[in-house]
Structures are given as structure tokens and as C-alpha cells.
Design a protein around this motif. Structure first.
Motif, short mmCIF file in Angstrom:
data_model
loop_
_atom_site.label_atom_id
_atom_site.label_comp_id
_atom_site.label_asym_id
_atom_site.label_seq_id
_atom_site.Cartn_x
_atom_site.Cartn_y
_atom_site.Cartn_z
N GLU A 175 66.77 117.15 45.13
CA GLU A 175 66.27 118.68 45.29
C GLU A 175 67.48 119.52 45.91
O GLU A 175 67.42 120.74 45.77
N GLU A 176 68.08 118.94 46.91
CA GLU A 176 68.87 119.35 47.99
C GLU A 176 70.43 119.67 47.01
O GLU A 176 70.77 121.00 47.33
N CYS A 177 70.69 118.66 46.64
CA CYS A 177 72.07 118.81 46.05
C CYS A 177 72.29 119.05 44.60
O CYS A 177 73.27 119.34 44.11
N GLY A 178 71.12 118.55 43.91
CA GLY A 178 71.04 118.91 42.35
C GLY A 178 71.75 117.71 41.40
O GLY A 178 71.98 117.94 40.30
N ASP A 179 72.07 116.83 42.42
CA ASP A 179 72.61 115.58 41.37
C ASP A 179 71.64 114.72 40.70
O ASP A 179 70.55 114.53 41.46
N ILE A 180 71.89 114.12 39.62
CA ILE A 180 70.92 113.22 38.97
C ILE A 180 71.19 111.85 39.29
O ILE A 180 72.31 111.27 38.76
N ASN A 181 70.75 111.38 40.52
CA ASN A 181 71.20 109.89 40.88
C ASN A 181 70.44 108.69 40.46
O ASN A 181 70.93 107.45 40.29
N TYR A 182 69.41 108.88 39.85
CA TYR A 182 68.68 107.82 39.26
C TYR A 182 68.06 108.12 37.83
O TYR A 182 67.81 109.38 37.65
N THR A 183 67.75 106.87 37.02
CA THR A 183 67.00 107.07 35.97
C THR A 183 66.03 106.01 35.72
O THR A 183 65.86 104.86 36.51
N LYS B 91 71.35 110.68 52.90
CA LYS B 91 70.07 110.47 53.62
C LYS B 91 68.95 110.70 52.61
O LYS B 91 69.41 110.82 51.18
N HIS B 92 67.66 110.44 53.05
CA HIS B 92 66.66 110.36 51.93
C HIS B 92 66.18 111.74 51.70
O HIS B 92 65.86 112.59 52.73
N THR B 93 65.74 112.31 50.47
CA THR B 93 65.44 113.58 49.98
C THR B 93 64.46 113.59 48.72
O THR B 93 64.30 112.42 48.15
N ILE B 94 63.82 114.64 48.54
CA ILE B 94 62.85 114.53 47.37
C ILE B 94 63.70 114.39 46.05
O ILE B 94 64.64 115.41 46.05
N HIS B 95 63.22 113.56 45.10
CA HIS B 95 63.90 113.60 43.68
C HIS B 95 62.57 113.85 42.63
O HIS B 95 61.61 113.40 42.90
N LYS B 96 62.99 114.85 41.83
CA LYS B 96 62.11 115.25 40.81
C LYS B 96 62.36 114.93 39.51
O LYS B 96 63.82 114.89 39.26
N GLU B 97 61.47 114.82 38.54
CA GLU B 97 61.70 114.52 37.14
C GLU B 97 62.58 115.54 36.41
O GLU B 97 62.31 116.72 36.48
#
Length: 55
Positions: free
Chosen positions: A13-21, A44-50
Motif C-alpha cells: 500500500e505504501e510503495c506500490g510494489d507487488i512483492n508476493y504472489t 519494514k512491515h506494511t499492509i499488502h492488498k490483493e
């Protein structure tokens, strides 16, 4: 009978990268997936959305 699963990406949500699948069954989990994961760019830990992946 095979289970219907789709491949999704987890976007920071913060940087806009797709880090995981990961995989998801849309018939049993219709809501958007959201989880707190580590972002390597921000270190750091951030919220990741689908998000949908092109396939």
C-alpha cells in the motif's frame, strides 16, 4: 474434480510494489485478501492488498 484457483499478487500500500504472489479460490473467498507483510524496499512491515496478475 479440480479446485478452481487463481494466482493473485500482493501489492504494498505504501510503495506500490507487488512483492508476493499466492493462490486463492474465489468461490470460497470472495472478499479481497489483505495481510501485513515485509516490504524489502521500505525495510519494514506494511499492509499488502490483493491485485490481479496478468496471465
Amino acid at each position: 474434480m479440480a479446485a478452481v484457483r487463481i494466482k493473485i499478487g500482493l501489492k504494498c500500500e505504501e510503495c506500490g510494489d507487488i512483492n508476493y504472489t499466492t493462490w486463492k479460490n474465489p468461490k470460497t473467498h470472495s472478499e479481497k485478501f489483505q495481510v501485513k507483510k515485509y516490504s524489502p524496499r521500505l525495510k519494514k512491515h506494511t499492509i499488502h492488498k490483493e491485485v490481479k496478475l496478468k496471465s
